[in-house]
Design an enzyme around this catalytic site. Sequence first.
Site, mmCIF file in Angstrom:
data_model
loop_
_atom_site.group_PDB
_atom_site.id
_atom_site.type_symbol
_atom_site.label_atom_id
_atom_site.label_comp_id
_atom_site.label_asym_id
_atom_site.label_seq_id
_atom_site.Cartn_x
_atom_site.Cartn_y
_atom_site.Cartn_z
ATOM 1 N N PHE A 89 0.812 -1.215 0.000
ATOM 2 C CA PHE A 89 0.000 0.000 0.000
ATOM 3 C C PHE A 89 0.847 1.268 0.000
ATOM 4 O O PHE A 89 0.379 2.344 -0.382
ATOM 5 C CB PHE A 89 -0.966 -0.002 1.189
ATOM 6 C CG PHE A 89 -0.396 0.479 2.486
ATOM 7 C CD1 PHE A 89 -0.572 1.797 2.893
ATOM 8 C CD2 PHE A 89 0.305 -0.371 3.329
ATOM 9 C CE1 PHE A 89 -0.066 2.256 4.091
ATOM 10 C CE2 PHE A 89 0.811 0.072 4.536
ATOM 11 C CZ PHE A 89 0.630 1.395 4.933
ATOM 12 N N LYS A 90 2.108 1.145 0.390
ATOM 13 C CA LYS A 90 2.982 2.317 0.410
ATOM 14 C C LYS A 90 3.159 2.921 -0.989
ATOM 15 O O LYS A 90 3.466 4.108 -1.123
ATOM 16 C CB LYS A 90 4.344 1.951 0.987
ATOM 17 C CG LYS A 90 4.320 1.299 2.377
ATOM 18 C CD LYS A 90 3.834 2.237 3.450
ATOM 19 C CE LYS A 90 3.775 1.561 4.818
ATOM 20 N NZ LYS A 90 5.084 1.258 5.386
ATOM 21 N N ASP A 91 2.959 2.112 -2.038
ATOM 22 C CA ASP A 91 3.070 2.634 -3.394
ATOM 23 C C ASP A 91 2.061 3.745 -3.662
ATOM 24 O O ASP A 91 2.297 4.625 -4.499
ATOM 25 C CB ASP A 91 2.835 1.517 -4.423
ATOM 26 C CG ASP A 91 3.957 0.496 -4.456
ATOM 27 O OD1 ASP A 91 5.115 0.883 -4.254
ATOM 28 O OD2 ASP A 91 3.666 -0.696 -4.683
#
Length: 483
Positions: free
Chosen positions: A119-121
């Site tokens: 999810f950091k993307d």
Amino acid sequence: MRYISTRADSGAASKSFCDILLEGLAPDGGLYLPVSYPHVDADTLERWRAVLAQQGYAGLAAEVLQLFIDDIPAADLREICERAYTAAKFSDPQIVPVTHIGDGPLWLGHLSNGPTAAFKDMAMQLLGELFEYELGRRDDWLTILGATSGDTGSSAEYALRGRARLSVVMLTPAGRMTPFQQAQMFGLDDPNIVNVCVDGVFDDCQDLVKAVNSDAEFKARWHIGAVNSINWARLVAQIVYYVNCWLRMTAGPGEEISFAVPTGNFGNICAGHIARCMGLPIKRLILATNENDVLDEFLHTGVYRVRSAQETLATSSPSMDISKASNFERFIADLFGREGAKVRELFRQVASTGSFDISGTPEFSRIRNQYGFVSGHSHHSDRVATIGRLWREHEVLIDPHTADGVHVAEEFASSGSEPIVVLETALPVKFAETIREATGSLPPQPARFAGIEDSPRRTVEIGNDADELKNLVAATAGAVHNA
């Protein structure tokens, strides 16, 4: 829109978005927040619904971000969002689809379709574009100094690799990440990327980053910036997917949903808190931790008690093996009405004694009643059972962190009638051994990751020493930027 530190007194000088974008941590050790949050009414939400339908996620992102960014022209900001959020990068034209788990109240918000399957993307792809844009305007360069417990590092490096005005020094706790997570980072051979293995846990890495940032002269000399969630741009990017999920889950104004969010550093759920403060109809923010339950303990007792490195457990959801939640200070600042002196005092107590206690204060009672927070925690057996059950019953395969979120969400599902969106944190391929334990089989591997674990590893090892890190940062920045 102007920004101040969580530790600033009333009337302190404010800064623009692009200034704090490049600065990261505030000079006083605090974190930047808007002077006040923008308000979103029903008409705005319905306009955004049309934007999402017609222009997709990138168009929605530009609309939301314009509320927080007034020093980038709207046309430029839209182009930045269009470059950051493409179907090619996120493997789905919706970017963040939402799907049902069976026929109950739980849904999944799919945040992990990006380049590094985490999810950091969602924030990092935007951050890379913002950095490049602003550094180009200023004809400047930046040294990114960050720490990762698993996914932040690879997401940052894939977003920043090859960008001429940026170099990255990323700290990881030695031996604490999964083999896949290590391979994603340590296999990169870009000259502007340096991976550093620290003898310690994630909190030690995070403390080293803060120590370097606290040296104002060194920070200015080597143009130190941040991609960790201490950087406000990370949080503002994450607000967008809360809006996206609400729009996809509702048919009209006023409908409430809840979010269950696995978290260790309070960054992901802090974005939900801000979205709720803006007026997004979120009923509850369900915080889920693993065995490292500092935040769950606080929400139940009012005592925020950090753990030592020795007390920080290595778990099967390693990206949440965190015992100092750096973004938590932003919520505390809101809870105490942006009273900088109070925030400074509370975190001075943490620095000197390892804890603070607000259990007897009016503010503590507002956490649930006003801000909608509830919480729970999960253990290895819980996440393994959850992964296995969802796969057997629904053919839904989730990673261990998302399983923590599902497990805790199920504890609260019967106490409300609203849908609950569990925010996915990563694809299962990143945690193969736990998936095999839960299901009896290894997770499928997307074609883009074929052979990744066989690539050579490139790392630098250092002790838990700020001076040693400074020497490495200076050498890296000097070589990459001819500084």
